[in-house]
Design a protein around this motif. Structure first.
Motif, PDB file in Angstrom:
ATOM      1  N   SER A 379      29.810  53.751 -32.531  1.00  0.00           N
ATOM      2  CA  SER A 379      29.193  52.499 -32.950  1.00  0.00           C
ATOM      3  C   SER A 379      27.709  52.460 -32.603  1.00  0.00           C
ATOM      4  CB  SER A 379      29.905  51.323 -32.273  1.00  0.00           C
ATOM      5  OG  SER A 379      29.207  50.118 -32.506  1.00  0.00           O
ATOM      6  N   ARG A 381      26.166  49.874 -31.980  1.00  0.00           N
ATOM      7  CA  ARG A 381      26.043  48.852 -30.940  1.00  0.00           C
ATOM      8  C   ARG A 381      26.002  49.461 -29.536  1.00  0.00           C
ATOM      9  NH1 ARG A 381      26.659  43.453 -31.325  1.00  0.00           N
ATOM     10  NH2 ARG A 381      27.276  43.712 -33.503  1.00  0.00           N
ATOM     11  N   SER A 386      19.432  51.042 -30.485  1.00  0.00           N
ATOM     12  CA  SER A 386      19.850  49.978 -31.400  1.00  0.00           C
ATOM     13  C   SER A 386      19.745  48.611 -30.740  1.00  0.00           C
ATOM     14  CB  SER A 386      21.295  50.214 -31.858  1.00  0.00           C
ATOM     15  OG  SER A 386      21.385  51.364 -32.662  1.00  0.00           O
ATOM     16  N   ARG A 387      20.142  48.539 -29.481  1.00  0.00           N
ATOM     17  CA  ARG A 387      20.040  47.259 -28.768  1.00  0.00           C
ATOM     18  C   ARG A 387      18.578  46.867 -28.580  1.00  0.00           C
ATOM     19  NH1 ARG A 387      24.344  49.600 -25.888  1.00  0.00           N
ATOM     20  NH2 ARG A 387      22.957  50.203 -24.176  1.00  0.00           N
ATOM     21  N   ASP A 391      19.088  46.258 -34.014  1.00  0.00           N
ATOM     22  CA  ASP A 391      19.827  46.755 -35.181  1.00  0.00           C
ATOM     23  C   ASP A 391      21.159  47.347 -34.717  1.00  0.00           C
ATOM     24  OD1 ASP A 391      17.766  46.298 -37.274  1.00  0.00           O
ATOM     25  OD2 ASP A 391      16.617  47.704 -36.053  1.00  0.00           O
ATOM     26  N   VAL A 392      22.101  46.474 -34.416  1.00  0.00           N
ATOM     27  CA  VAL A 392      23.339  46.929 -33.772  1.00  0.00           C
ATOM     28  C   VAL A 392      24.509  47.091 -34.737  1.00  0.00           C
ATOM     29  CG1 VAL A 392      22.712  46.010 -31.513  1.00  0.00           C
ATOM     30  CG2 VAL A 392      23.931  44.545 -33.147  1.00  0.00           C
ATOM     31  N   ASP A 393      24.318  46.757 -35.998  1.00  0.00           N
ATOM     32  CA  ASP A 393      25.410  46.901 -36.972  1.00  0.00           C
ATOM     33  C   ASP A 393      25.576  48.363 -37.378  1.00  0.00           C
ATOM     34  OD1 ASP A 393      26.193  44.160 -37.299  1.00  0.00           O
ATOM     35  OD2 ASP A 393      24.316  43.846 -38.389  1.00  0.00           O
ATOM     36  N   GLY A 414      23.700  52.060 -40.712  1.00  0.00           N
ATOM     37  CA  GLY A 414      22.867  51.703 -39.568  1.00  0.00           C
ATOM     38  C   GLY A 414      21.396  51.778 -39.881  1.00  0.00           C
ATOM     39  N   SER A 466      30.829  55.587 -24.858  1.00  0.00           N
ATOM     40  CA  SER A 466      31.736  54.528 -25.343  1.00  0.00           C
ATOM     41  C   SER A 466      33.128  54.767 -24.765  1.00  0.00           C
ATOM     42  CB  SER A 466      31.781  54.489 -26.867  1.00  0.00           C
ATOM     43  OG  SER A 466      32.571  55.520 -27.381  1.00  0.00           O
TER      44      SER A 466
END
Length: 466
Positions: A379, A381, A386-387, A391-393, A414, A466
């Motif tokens: 992900s 996220r 990204s954080r 842009d975390v999608d 992304g 993750s």
């Protein structure tokens, strides 16, 4: 005048073929029926749509995301006419660059409609009605495509429009109905949704981006819905009618029920079709299939050995970069070289935000081919980069052969994945394994770390973050 190669059409495939042929010492002419070079992509396709996508993205960020970054501004507004003017300037600069390349490479440019007189002679009919004939030992057809429609739809190009008209509207629609949930519909739908239009996308297939990996389609629809776009999949359009400035679209859903949509504009984006009208293919006997595509062999030769065809007029995805590669391949083949092109490694990209990038096989294709595979997913996220940007999608998914670990497909949603997907394409060109990709040191913090992590997830099931 006699040439080694005549290219008909100056889009990405045509002008690149001409440049490469000239680099290899060939005397080249290129014929373009419009007053500017660059074809659909540069004039009414890839380039202008990206210009509007970027402008609308800046506005959308100012309205919805500046505050979270601690940037305070008065309520942003936009001047749509300036956006259109900027787009036109980008197009003018880019097409001017093609003219520069023609001059630099000593390629003769003819303006007019090119049509075959015979297998080696092309007639150029100019706008003033005059004509001339030039001779070519080899001829490359690169005339591209034009927007397709449905047989019952009357395109008035004012309210019921194609992508061409959608790029030069004088106003932002209040309610835009988009027929077709493919790349063009989603990109242009995004432009106007960001600028305040209520956008409804009607798609006949059970998912948007129908040819892409199912998980990608699902994620993209979820994100775009969050941005305000509405989707109606498994809906077959039955009629499109205009009454004044109101458009009514009637469709049937999967239950067989009729659904009615109303708007002030309707964008018909149901794909594109090969453009071969006026070429006079019948004069020389060039074969065309039932889809209107020119038939070719593995060297992009037609059934007439000195006539070649590339890009949207032949089979395969209608992509500018695919046409470019085919242009290079043909020029090099004619020059006696041994070029190759791997159609499995031509990336597919959607320039919404977040972007979509894909290369290789989808999960659906692997299942249908009964290929044992493993999948690794990571992900966006979970990435520090990204954080940091907000842009975390999205996610990156790597598909690899279960036994050999060779990467078979990579699919991404992304930030900046339109550029990032090329990391996967390079890896697959060299038949890298998921482990190979996972063991490459990636810069931190970057979006590319998601590729490393997804590859590790496919390789040993143990991503680190993750």
């Amino acid at each position: 005048m006699k040439y080694d190669i005549i290219v008909i059409g100056s889009g990405p495939g045509g002008y690149i073929a001409a440049v490469r042929a000239s680099q290899l010492g060939k005397k080249v002419a290129i014929i373009e029926k419009y007053s500017t070079l660059g074809g659909t992509c540069l004039n009414v396709g890839c380039i202008p749509s990206k210009a509007l996508l970027d402008s609308s993205h800046h506005y959308y960020d100012a309205v919805y995301h500046f505050e979270e970054h601690g940037i305070s501004v008065s309520k942003p507004s936009f001047d749509f006419s300036k956006m259109i003017e900027r787009k036109a300037n980008v197009v003018e600069t880019t097409t001017g660059g093609i003219k520069y390349l023609m001059d630099k490479n000593k390629i003769d440019v003819f303006e007019g409609l090119g049509s075959f007189e015979d297998a080696t002679h092309v007639k150029i009919t100019k706008n003033d009605g005059s004509s001339e004939v030039i001779e070519g030992t080899n001829i490359i057809i690169a005339t591209g495509s034009k927007p397709a429609s449905l047989p019952f739809i009357k395109l008035d190009k004012e309210r019921i429009i194609t992508s061409t008209e959608a790029l030069k509207l004088s106003e932002v629609p209040k309610n835009l109905i988009v027929i077709g949930g493919g790349v063009i519909g989603l990109e242009l739908g995004s432009v106007y949704a960001r600028l305040g239009a209520d956008v409804k996308v009607i798609e006949y297939a059970p998912k948007i981006t129908p040819t892409m990996d199912g998980e990608i389609s699902k994620e993209l629809q979820k994100v775009l819905k969050k941005q305000g776009m509405d989707f109606f999949v498994s809906h077959g359009v039955k009629s499109v009618e205009r009454n004044g400035n109101e458009i009514t679209v009637k469709a049937t859903n999967k239950k067989g029920e009729e659904v009615t949509f109303t708007g002030d504009y309707c964008l018909v984006s149901v794909g594109r079709k090969p453009y071969t009208e006026g070429l006079g293919l019948e004069k020389v006997g060039v074969k065309v299939n039932e889809k209107g595509q020119i038939e070719i062999n593995n060297h992009l030769q037609t059934n007439i050995s000195n006539i070649y065809a590339i890009g949207d007029v032949v089979k395969g995805a209608m992509l500018a970069h695919k046409a470019e590669e085919e242009g290079v391949v043909v020029a090099e083949f004619i020059a006696g070289e041994k070029p190759h092109i791997d159609y499995n490694l031509i990336p597919g990209i959607v320039y919404t935000w977040p972007e979509v990038g894909a290369v290789g096989k989808t999960e659906e294709e692997l299942i249908a081919s009964k290929i044992d595979y493993k999948a690794g997913k990571f992900s966006m996220r979970a990435l520090g980069r990204s954080r940091a940007s907000g842009d975390v999608d999205g996610f990156v998914k790597v598909l690899a052969d279960k036994k050999t670990d060779e990467i078979l497909g990579v699919h991404m949603v992304g930030a900046r994945v339109a550029d990032l997907i090329m990391e996967a394409a390079v890896a697959m060109e060299f038949r890298a394994s998921a482990e190979d990709l996972a063991r490459i040191c990636h810069g931190h913090p970057t979006y590319s770390e998601a590729v490393k992590e997804a590859a590790k997830a496919a390789w040993d099931g143990k991503p680190l973050n993750s």
